[in-house]
Design a protein around this motif. Sequence first.
Motif, PDB file in Angstrom:
ATOM      1  N   LEU A   1      -7.677   1.719  -5.086  1.00  0.00           N
ATOM      2  CA  LEU A   1      -6.472   2.322  -5.256  1.00  0.00           C
ATOM      3  C   LEU A   1      -6.017   2.203  -6.480  1.00  0.00           C
ATOM      4  O   LEU A   1      -5.567   0.980  -6.938  1.00  0.00           O
ATOM      5  CB  LEU A   1      -5.485   2.291  -4.027  1.00  0.00           C
ATOM      6  CG  LEU A   1      -4.287   3.365  -4.285  1.00  0.00           C
ATOM      7  CD1 LEU A   1      -4.534   4.716  -4.357  1.00  0.00           C
ATOM      8  CD2 LEU A   1      -3.142   3.158  -3.130  1.00  0.00           C
TER       9      LEU A   1
ATOM     10  N   ARG B   1       0.537   4.186  -2.934  1.00  0.00           N
ATOM     11  CA  ARG B   1       0.294   5.386  -2.505  1.00  0.00           C
ATOM     12  C   ARG B   1       1.501   6.619  -2.975  1.00  0.00           C
ATOM     13  O   ARG B   1       1.292   7.732  -3.268  1.00  0.00           O
ATOM     14  CB  ARG B   1       0.228   5.734  -0.968  1.00  0.00           C
ATOM     15  CG  ARG B   1      -1.073   5.128  -0.408  1.00  0.00           C
ATOM     16  CD  ARG B   1      -1.379   5.588   0.972  1.00  0.00           C
ATOM     17  NE  ARG B   1      -0.274   4.923   1.987  1.00  0.00           N
ATOM     18  CZ  ARG B   1       0.645   5.524   2.479  1.00  0.00           C
ATOM     19  NH1 ARG B   1       0.948   6.822   1.953  1.00  0.00           N
ATOM     20  NH2 ARG B   1       1.463   5.001   3.123  1.00  0.00           N
TER      21      ARG B   1
ATOM     22  N   ILE C   1      -5.589   3.543   5.863  1.00  0.00           N
ATOM     23  CA  ILE C   1      -6.909   3.746   5.460  1.00  0.00           C
ATOM     24  C   ILE C   1      -7.686   4.393   6.702  1.00  0.00           C
ATOM     25  O   ILE C   1      -8.527   5.052   6.790  1.00  0.00           O
ATOM     26  CB  ILE C   1      -7.826   2.807   4.666  1.00  0.00           C
ATOM     27  CG1 ILE C   1      -7.078   2.338   3.494  1.00  0.00           C
ATOM     28  CG2 ILE C   1      -9.000   3.107   4.582  1.00  0.00           C
ATOM     29  CD1 ILE C   1      -6.829   3.348   2.528  1.00  0.00           C
TER      30      ILE C   1
ATOM     31  N   LEU D   1      -8.885  -3.650   5.241  1.00  0.00           N
ATOM     32  CA  LEU D   1      -8.202  -2.378   4.905  1.00  0.00           C
ATOM     33  C   LEU D   1      -6.459  -2.460   4.997  1.00  0.00           C
ATOM     34  O   LEU D   1      -6.257  -2.863   6.379  1.00  0.00           O
ATOM     35  CB  LEU D   1      -8.916  -1.088   5.460  1.00  0.00           C
ATOM     36  CG  LEU D   1     -10.253  -1.069   4.906  1.00  0.00           C
ATOM     37  CD1 LEU D   1     -10.861  -0.014   5.622  1.00  0.00           C
ATOM     38  CD2 LEU D   1     -10.280  -0.500   3.585  1.00  0.00           C
TER      39      LEU D   1
ATOM     40  N   GLU E   1       1.258   4.278   9.213  1.00  0.00           N
ATOM     41  CA  GLU E   1       1.338   4.688   7.638  1.00  0.00           C
ATOM     42  C   GLU E   1       2.679   5.099   7.302  1.00  0.00           C
ATOM     43  O   GLU E   1       3.494   4.829   6.359  1.00  0.00           O
ATOM     44  CB  GLU E   1       0.240   5.563   7.023  1.00  0.00           C
ATOM     45  CG  GLU E   1       0.192   5.559   5.638  1.00  0.00           C
ATOM     46  CD  GLU E   1      -1.099   6.531   5.005  1.00  0.00           C
ATOM     47  OE1 GLU E   1      -1.748   6.029   4.488  1.00  0.00           O
ATOM     48  OE2 GLU E   1      -0.928   7.912   5.575  1.00  0.00           O
TER      49      GLU E   1
ATOM     50  N   HIS F   1       0.777  -1.152   0.069  1.00  0.00           N
ATOM     51  CA  HIS F   1      -0.069  -0.146   0.164  1.00  0.00           C
ATOM     52  C   HIS F   1       0.886   1.346  -0.032  1.00  0.00           C
ATOM     53  O   HIS F   1       0.592   2.288  -0.768  1.00  0.00           O
ATOM     54  CB  HIS F   1      -1.011   0.180   1.143  1.00  0.00           C
ATOM     55  CG  HIS F   1      -1.920   0.895   1.220  1.00  0.00           C
ATOM     56  ND1 HIS F   1      -2.221   2.069   2.128  1.00  0.00           N
ATOM     57  CD2 HIS F   1      -2.927   1.267   0.493  1.00  0.00           C
ATOM     58  CE1 HIS F   1      -3.252   2.799   1.786  1.00  0.00           C
ATOM     59  NE2 HIS F   1      -3.641   2.416   0.849  1.00  0.00           N
TER      60      HIS F   1
END
Length: 264
Positions: A78, A28, A230, A226, A238, A24
């Motif tokens: 995404l 991103r 998120i 998730l 994150e 992720h």
Amino acid sequence: MISIAISSQKGGVGKTTLSINLAHAFARAGYNTLLVDADPQGSVGLSLTRQSRLLSGFYDFLADPGIPMDRLVVPTRLETFSLVAAGQASDYEAGNGSSGSHLARVRAFLRNVAARRFDVCLIDTAAGLFGVTNDIIASADALIIPQQAEPLGIRSVPKLLEGLNRLRIINPRLNVLGVCLTMLQQNLAESTEAANALRQLLPAEMLFNTPILRDEVYVRASAKGLPVGILEEGKGAEIIFDSLRAEIQAKLKKSRQNSSFQSH
């Protein structure tokens, strides 16, 4: 495309949490990222979508390499993040064949992924250096080893490194990016002592500077299907995976520079 296997000598080290959230983080950052669930337990798929057991996936390709990639690659909300589930043949294929028996098909899978113009392919493997996991590591460009910061876990590291030396014979270009400390509890002496023991055991360049802390937010994220970032309460976690992604990119860049120098 860079293919990165995430593998450990033993289970329960936070491998799937690392795989999901690192993928992720790459997505991103704008990289077209594919996360492959190559663990027969289907942990990645079950963490992100409860329908994963109904999907064709990685082990179905090993059983029948004629399956088109369009049937395997599942988009997410995404745009730069896609998933390949373990698949319905995972229980059969994972338990059949010794190391090397799936090597050609694993490499064919990675060639097909690269043809779809992914930038990064992260592969969550089953624990242990045997069978399909062995074939994945023998085919991947790079390897990350998650290791929980607990006394018993540290004892498995020398055995893992011995196994990696054998795999380098099969895959001389394998770039062992390093060991990532997981489940670190900074307020628990036994956990920090285990982390310090690992730092003494390994060369400095073999241990990532960014540890993954033990945090109940990962359980909540998995329950919701998730990645942790998120969730509103997952923003701190994150940042940790963004830092780990940056470390990986720096290691890959340094490796490419050294390879270019050596070739001249």
